[in-house]
Motif scaffolding. Structure first.
Motif, PDB file in Angstrom:
ATOM      1  N   TYR A 247      39.424  44.859  48.707  1.00 22.88           N
ATOM      2  CA  TYR A 247      39.541  45.695  47.512  1.00 22.88           C
ATOM      3  C   TYR A 247      38.400  45.356  46.564  1.00 22.88           C
ATOM      4  O   TYR A 247      38.198  44.204  46.206  1.00 22.88           O
TER       5      TYR A 247
ATOM      6  N   THR B   4      38.878  41.342  46.310  1.00 23.38           N
ATOM      7  CA  THR B   4      40.072  40.668  46.801  1.00 23.38           C
ATOM      8  C   THR B   4      40.159  40.978  48.289  1.00 23.38           C
ATOM      9  O   THR B   4      40.148  42.137  48.694  1.00 23.38           O
TER      10      THR B   4
ATOM     11  N   HIS C  34      37.148  45.567  42.947  1.00 22.80           N
ATOM     12  CA  HIS C  34      37.670  45.785  41.603  1.00 22.80           C
ATOM     13  C   HIS C  34      36.729  46.666  40.774  1.00 22.80           C
ATOM     14  O   HIS C  34      37.173  47.467  39.968  1.00 22.80           O
TER      15      HIS C  34
ATOM     16  N   ASN D 108      40.498  35.701  46.543  1.00 23.51           N
ATOM     17  CA  ASN D 108      39.651  36.432  45.600  1.00 23.51           C
ATOM     18  C   ASN D 108      38.254  35.844  45.668  1.00 23.51           C
ATOM     19  O   ASN D 108      38.088  34.634  45.619  1.00 23.51           O
TER      20      ASN D 108
ATOM     21  N   ASP E  10      37.068  50.177  42.411  1.00 29.92           N
ATOM     22  CA  ASP E  10      38.459  50.578  42.618  1.00 29.92           C
ATOM     23  C   ASP E  10      38.628  51.275  43.976  1.00 29.92           C
ATOM     24  O   ASP E  10      39.175  52.368  44.079  1.00 29.92           O
TER      25      ASP E  10
END
Length: 156
Positions: A37, A20, A39, A4, A42
């Motif tokens: 990814y 991530t 966050h 992360n 999304d």
């Protein structure tokens, strides 16, 4: 292997981005970025194929080899190792050994991000050459546990 990474811009904009990354290491020791990814947005980006260079770090770093992630990688946007064999590198939060320096170049010729990676840790410092006082240093890291090892044969 999963990591992360928090990207923070506290220059008054109060923007915070959290990513991530999913990584894998092949039997030669090269580290590959498999997906990212975001966050905040999304969104998941799968890496590899003709448009996204996904080798994150070669097993034996050498000047001129790719290191780091710039998406999509092309003739204007790419990361390359510019210095190896940095015996010791000190940040605001600690001293690390056996480090390399990589530059990530972007569309704007003056827009170069400088990154330092150290053995067994990963990225420990990042800053933009235009504003070197705006430094992002690694604050802490830990060991990841491997739950399952999968060997995927690759063919030409």
């Amino acid at each position: 292997m999963k990591a992360n990474v928090a990207i923070t811009d506290d220059g008054g904009s109060n923007e915070h981005e959290f990513f991530t990354f999913s990584f894998a290491q092949d039997t030669d020791g090269n580290v590959w970025a498999l997906k990212i990814y975001s966050h905040m947005e999304d969104i998941t980006a799968l890496l590899g194929g003709p448009y996204f260079q996904s080798m994150f770090m070669p097993a034996v770093p050498a000047v001129g080899l790719p290191a780091g992630i710039t998406l999509p990688e092309d003739v204007y946007n790419y990361c390359r190792i510019v210095q190896v064999g940095i015996a010791s590198f000190t940040t605001n939060f600690g001293t690390y050994e056996n480090c390399i320096k990589a530059n990530c170049y972007h569309n704007d010729p003056g827009d170069t991000e400088v990154e330092y990676y150290c053995y067994g840790v990963g990225i420990v410092r990042s800053y933009d050459e235009v504003n070197p006082a705006d430094v992002m240093d690694l604050k802490e890291y830990g060991e990841a546990s491997v739950k399952k090892t999968v060997v995927i044969p690759l063919f030409d």
